[in-house]
Design an enzyme around this catalytic site. Structure first.
Site, PDB file in Angstrom:
ATOM      1  N   ARG A   1       0.830  -1.212   0.000  1.00 33.25           N
ATOM      2  CA  ARG A   1       0.000   0.000   0.000  1.00 33.25           C
ATOM      3  C   ARG A   1       0.865   1.264   0.000  1.00 33.25           C
ATOM      4  NH1 ARG A   1      -3.438   2.895   4.383  1.00 33.25           N
ATOM      5  NH2 ARG A   1      -5.136   3.786   3.161  1.00 33.25           N
TER       6      ARG A   1
ATOM      7  N   HIS B   1       0.504   4.355  -2.518  1.00 32.06           N
ATOM      8  CA  HIS B   1       0.279   5.721  -2.037  1.00 32.06           C
ATOM      9  C   HIS B   1       1.421   6.659  -2.402  1.00 32.06           C
ATOM     10  CE1 HIS B   1      -3.318   5.228   0.897  1.00 32.06           C
ATOM     11  NE2 HIS B   1      -3.440   4.445  -0.148  1.00 32.06           N
ATOM     12  N   ASP B   2       2.598   6.121  -2.669  1.00 31.35           N
ATOM     13  CA  ASP B   2       3.681   6.949  -3.190  1.00 31.35           C
ATOM     14  C   ASP B   2       3.396   7.286  -4.654  1.00 31.35           C
ATOM     15  OD1 ASP B   2       6.082   8.278  -3.608  1.00 31.35           O
ATOM     16  OD2 ASP B   2       7.208   6.430  -4.009  1.00 31.35           O
TER      17      ASP B   2
ATOM     18  N   VAL C   1       0.640   9.801  -6.007  1.00 27.79           N
ATOM     19  CA  VAL C   1       0.754  11.200  -5.611  1.00 27.79           C
ATOM     20  C   VAL C   1       2.038  11.786  -6.214  1.00 27.79           C
ATOM     21  CG1 VAL C   1       0.795  12.791  -3.659  1.00 27.79           C
ATOM     22  CG2 VAL C   1      -0.505  10.654  -3.505  1.00 27.79           C
TER      23      VAL C   1
ATOM     24  N   GLY D   1       3.736  10.757  -8.674  1.00 29.08           N
ATOM     25  CA  GLY D   1       4.688   9.752  -9.145  1.00 29.08           C
ATOM     26  C   GLY D   1       5.434   9.026  -8.040  1.00 29.08           C
TER      27      GLY D   1
ATOM     28  N   ASP E   1       8.155   8.698  -6.178  1.00 27.69           N
ATOM     29  CA  ASP E   1       9.324   9.518  -5.848  1.00 27.69           C
ATOM     30  C   ASP E   1       9.602   9.535  -4.353  1.00 27.69           C
ATOM     31  OD1 ASP E   1       7.169  10.898  -4.910  1.00 27.69           O
ATOM     32  OD2 ASP E   1       7.571  12.768  -5.990  1.00 27.69           O
TER      33      ASP E   1
ATOM     34  N   ASN F   1      -3.919   8.713   4.431  1.00 27.23           N
ATOM     35  CA  ASN F   1      -2.746   8.138   5.090  1.00 27.23           C
ATOM     36  C   ASN F   1      -2.785   8.205   6.619  1.00 27.23           C
ATOM     37  OD1 ASN F   1      -1.459   7.510   2.650  1.00 27.23           O
ATOM     38  ND2 ASN F   1      -0.549   9.559   2.498  1.00 27.23           N
TER      39      ASN F   1
ATOM     40  N   HIS G   1      -6.351  -5.912  -2.311  1.00 27.80           N
ATOM     41  CA  HIS G   1      -7.128  -6.070  -1.080  1.00 27.80           C
ATOM     42  C   HIS G   1      -7.394  -7.537  -0.738  1.00 27.80           C
ATOM     43  CE1 HIS G   1      -8.771  -1.639  -1.060  1.00 27.80           C
ATOM     44  NE2 HIS G   1      -7.464  -1.713  -0.926  1.00 27.80           N
ATOM     45  N   THR G   2      -6.644  -8.419  -1.334  1.00 24.90           N
ATOM     46  CA  THR G   2      -6.655  -9.824  -0.926  1.00 24.90           C
ATOM     47  C   THR G   2      -5.767 -10.020   0.309  1.00 24.90           C
ATOM     48  OG1 THR G   2      -6.216 -12.098  -1.651  1.00 24.90           O
ATOM     49  CG2 THR G   2      -4.750 -10.429  -2.516  1.00 24.90           C
TER      50      THR G   2
ATOM     51  N   ASP H   1      -9.757  -9.345   3.153  1.00 23.56           N
ATOM     52  CA  ASP H   1     -10.196 -10.669   2.683  1.00 23.56           C
ATOM     53  C   ASP H   1     -10.283 -11.567   3.911  1.00 23.56           C
ATOM     54  OD1 ASP H   1     -10.408 -13.294   1.810  1.00 23.56           O
ATOM     55  OD2 ASP H   1      -8.555 -13.270   0.623  1.00 23.56           O
TER      56      ASP H   1
ATOM     57  N   THR I   1      -8.772 -15.647   3.349  1.00 22.91           N
ATOM     58  CA  THR I   1      -7.324 -15.884   3.307  1.00 22.91           C
ATOM     59  C   THR I   1      -6.583 -14.542   3.437  1.00 22.91           C
ATOM     60  OG1 THR I   1      -7.338 -15.779   0.883  1.00 22.91           O
ATOM     61  CG2 THR I   1      -7.519 -17.973   1.863  1.00 22.91           C
TER      62      THR I   1
ATOM     63  N   ASP J   1      -3.862 -14.135  -3.149  1.00 25.57           N
ATOM     64  CA  ASP J   1      -4.559 -15.024  -4.082  1.00 25.57           C
ATOM     65  C   ASP J   1      -5.727 -14.274  -4.718  1.00 25.57           C
ATOM     66  OD1 ASP J   1      -6.427 -14.775  -2.054  1.00 25.57           O
ATOM     67  OD2 ASP J   1      -6.085 -16.788  -1.240  1.00 25.57           O
TER      68      ASP J   1
HETATM   69  C1  HEM Z   1      -9.459   1.012  -5.818  1.00 21.81           C
HETATM   70  C2  HEM Z   1      -9.346   2.001  -4.963  1.00 21.81           C
HETATM   71  C3  HEM Z   1      -8.840   1.804  -3.576  1.00 21.81           C
HETATM   72  C4  HEM Z   1      -9.444   2.245  -2.446  1.00 21.81           C
HETATM   73  C5  HEM Z   1     -10.720   3.045  -2.363  1.00 21.81           C
HETATM   74  C6  HEM Z   1      -8.640   1.790  -1.338  1.00 21.81           C
HETATM   75  C7  HEM Z   1      -8.917   2.059  -0.020  1.00 21.81           C
HETATM   76  C8  HEM Z   1      -8.305   1.447   1.058  1.00 21.81           C
HETATM   77  C9  HEM Z   1      -8.672   1.633   2.432  1.00 21.81           C
HETATM   78  C10 HEM Z   1      -9.767   2.564   2.934  1.00 21.81           C
HETATM   79  C11 HEM Z   1      -7.871   0.841   3.176  1.00 21.81           C
HETATM   80  C12 HEM Z   1      -7.875   0.709   4.706  1.00 21.81           C
HETATM   81  C13 HEM Z   1      -7.058   1.837   5.298  1.00 21.81           C
HETATM   82  C14 HEM Z   1      -7.482   2.215   6.698  1.00 21.81           C
HETATM   83  O1  HEM Z   1      -7.640   1.348   7.553  1.00 21.81           O
HETATM   84  O2  HEM Z   1      -7.650   3.424   6.891  1.00 21.81           O
HETATM   85  C15 HEM Z   1      -6.983   0.151   2.278  1.00 21.81           C
HETATM   86  C16 HEM Z   1      -6.028  -0.761   2.655  1.00 21.81           C
HETATM   87  C17 HEM Z   1      -5.158  -1.360   1.782  1.00 21.81           C
HETATM   88  N1  HEM Z   1      -5.016  -1.045   0.442  1.00 21.81           N
HETATM   89 FE1  HEM Z   1      -6.305  -0.028  -0.685  1.00 21.81          FE
HETATM   90  N2  HEM Z   1      -7.583   1.092  -1.815  1.00 21.81           N
HETATM   91  C18 HEM Z   1      -7.652   1.074  -3.172  1.00 21.81           C
HETATM   92  C19 HEM Z   1      -6.729   0.519  -4.041  1.00 21.81           C
HETATM   93  C20 HEM Z   1      -5.574  -0.110  -3.638  1.00 21.81           C
HETATM   94  C21 HEM Z   1      -4.486  -0.473  -4.507  1.00 21.81           C
HETATM   95  C22 HEM Z   1      -4.424  -0.152  -5.992  1.00 21.81           C
HETATM   96  C23 HEM Z   1      -3.560  -1.099  -3.740  1.00 21.81           C
HETATM   97  C24 HEM Z   1      -2.226  -1.655  -4.118  1.00 21.81           C
HETATM   98  C25 HEM Z   1      -1.896  -2.009  -5.343  1.00 21.81           C
HETATM   99  C26 HEM Z   1      -4.093  -1.155  -2.394  1.00 21.81           C
HETATM  100  C27 HEM Z   1      -3.496  -1.785  -1.346  1.00 21.81           C
HETATM  101  C28 HEM Z   1      -4.022  -1.826  -0.062  1.00 21.81           C
HETATM  102  C29 HEM Z   1      -3.508  -2.712   0.969  1.00 21.81           C
HETATM  103  C30 HEM Z   1      -2.468  -3.789   0.785  1.00 21.81           C
HETATM  104  C31 HEM Z   1      -4.224  -2.392   2.137  1.00 21.81           C
HETATM  105  C32 HEM Z   1      -4.012  -3.001   3.546  1.00 21.81           C
HETATM  106  C33 HEM Z   1      -2.876  -2.241   4.219  1.00 21.81           C
HETATM  107  C34 HEM Z   1      -2.498  -2.732   5.609  1.00 21.81           C
HETATM  108  O3  HEM Z   1      -3.040  -3.721   6.094  1.00 21.81           O
HETATM  109  O4  HEM Z   1      -1.626  -2.079   6.215  1.00 21.81           O
HETATM  110  N3  HEM Z   1      -5.290  -0.512  -2.359  1.00 21.81           N
HETATM  111  N4  HEM Z   1      -7.264   0.549   0.991  1.00 21.81           N
END
Ligand code: HEM
Ligand SMILES: *[C@@H]1O[C@H](CO)[C@@H](O)[C@H](O)[C@H]1NC(C)=O
Ligand SMILES: *[C@@H]1O[C@H](CO)[C@@H](O)[C@H](O)[C@H]1NC(C)=O
Ligand SMILES: *[C@@H]1O[C@H](CO)[C@@H](O)[C@H](O)[C@H]1NC(C)=O
Length: 315
Positions: free
Chosen positions: A59, A63-64, A67, A69, A71, A91, A190-191, A235, A238, A243
């Site tokens: 993540r 998030h880098d 925003v 690029g 960087d 963030n 989000h898996t 998820d 799992t 996955d």
């Molecule tokens: C499609 C639009 C997306 C939205 C609306 C979104 C939103 C979120 C939100 C709200 C969380 C929880 C953060 C919190 O507890 O405040 C989250 C977690 C996460 N997001 Fe996304 N996300 C998106 C796309 C992505 C993408 C593209 C990636 C990576 C390629 C990603 C990777 C992750 C990961 C791995 C977590 C879990 C982080 C952790 O457990 O520390 N997300 N996301």
């Protein structure tokens, strides 16, 4: 006439010069030959210590890159006279893994001083995280440099939020050059990982397209008021394996975030969710390609930016 011609020639040279400032997989092969194995060992150790760390590092890279690029702008810590991205809405209270990147950076500085950017370390760490949790690998191209700035407002406006509907999700990714299909593949991240109650409460109490038994069990951990920071896996089935189960969950209305379930709620992306839910190999392949594309979002190269010595602050 002559001047117009020269001008066009100069423009062409400039354009060629810019487009040739590309990333390459062997960027550090002579300047830091043990870089990749060093990062992989450190990521494996962090992930075996806490599986969720793999999600947090993935993540962080997203998030880098979204925003201004890839960087390393997200890594710049706020100070008394500097406000960066870490406390922007998407963030604040949820960014994790900064200390793992700092640890890797200090190992890399010992190995190859003032050579490897924080942005590259983060990109490799994201890939190694996915692999550590069972996902397919991809080649990370390198040569990014680190910013001297960060933008709170760009973080607030460019990172998609969990309340977005399908149209807005498609737009947010299209603004960064991604197709709807790539948006769906990337959402498969989000898996793994977890989210705070505050990001999915409204879905539990206000929405109809949520699985009833799933909602009931989540409500126990995420009450209608209070418990904002209680966390649940994105998820449930799992949570620490990379996955295609995220997509399977969507078919039974078990997306945790409103934005997750939007990908399968009668709209244009339903068929893609269906496809990934039954074809893990297709998901892995498309996810890997989309991650390479994400890693290429407007990097600083050549003499732009700097190689930060400490990822948390500019030199
Ligand atoms: C499609 C639009 C997306 C939205 C609306 C979104 C939103 C979120 C939100 C709200 C969380 C929880 C953060 C919190 O507890 O405040 C989250 C977690 C996460 N997001 Fe996304 N996300 C998106 C796309 C992505 C993408 C593209 C990636 C990576 C390629 C990603 C990777 C992750 C990961 C791995 C977590 C879990 C982080 C952790 O457990 O520390 N997300 N996301
Ligand atoms: C900002 O604050 C740091 C200490 O946190 C200080 O070292 C630095 O000189 C300050 N920079 C400016 C431009 O005021
Ligand atoms: C999606 O959200 C946007 C912005 O909030 C809104 O303008 C639009 O009407 C919504 N679209 C649908 C189909 O609900
Ligand atoms: C809700 O989940 C249960 C148990 O996993 C499943 O059998 C059911 O089909 C799901 N409901 C919907 C509407 O998908």
């Amino acid at each position: 006439m002559q001047n117009a011609f020269s001008f066009r020639l100069i423009l062409l040279v400039l354009l060629f010069g810019l487009s040739s400032a590309q990333l390459s997989s062997n960027f550090y092969s002579s300047s830091c030959p043990n870089l990749l194995s060093t990062i992989k060992t450190a990521v494996n150790s962090a992930v075996s210590n806490e599986a969720r760390m793999g999600a947090s590092l993935l993540r962080l890279h997203f998030h880098d890159c979204f925003v201004n690029g890839c960087d390393a702008s997200v890594l710049l810590d706020d100070t008394a006279n500097f406000t960066g991205e870490q406390n922007a809405g998407p963030n604040a209270n949820s960014l994790r893994g900064l200390e793992v990147i700092d640890t890797i950076k200090s190992q890399v500085e010992k190995l190859c001083p003032a050579t490897v950017s924080c942005a590259d370390i983060l990109s490799v760490a994201a890939r190694d995280s996915v692999v550590a949790l069972g996902g397919s690998s991809w080649t990370v191209v390198l040569g990014r440099r680190d910013s001297t700035t960060a933008s709170t407002s760009a973080a607030n406006s460019n990172l998609p939020g969990p309340d977005l509907n399908l149209t807005a999700l498609i737009t947010a990714f299209s603004n960064k050059g991604f197709t709807a299909k790539e948006m769906v593949a990337l959402s498969g991240a989000h898996t793994i990982g977890k989210a705070r109650c505050t990001t999915f409460r409204a879905r539990l109490y206000n929405e109809a397209n949520i699985n009833a038994s799933f909602a009931t069990s989540l409500k126990a951990k995420c009450p209608s008021s209070g418990g904002n920071n209680n966390i649940s896996p994105l998820d449930t089935v799992t949570p620490t394996t990379f996955d295609n189960n995220y997509f399977k969950n969507l078919l039974t209305q078990k997306g945790l975030l409103h934005s997750d379930q939007q990908l399968f709620s009668g709209g244009s992306t339903d068929s893609q969710v269906n496809a990934y839910s039954s074809n893990s190999a297709a998901f892995m392949k498309d996810f890997a390609s989309a991650m390479v594309k994400m890693g290429n979002l407007s990097p600083l190269t050549g003499t732009n930016g700097q190689i930060r010595l400490n990822c948390g602050k500019t030199n």
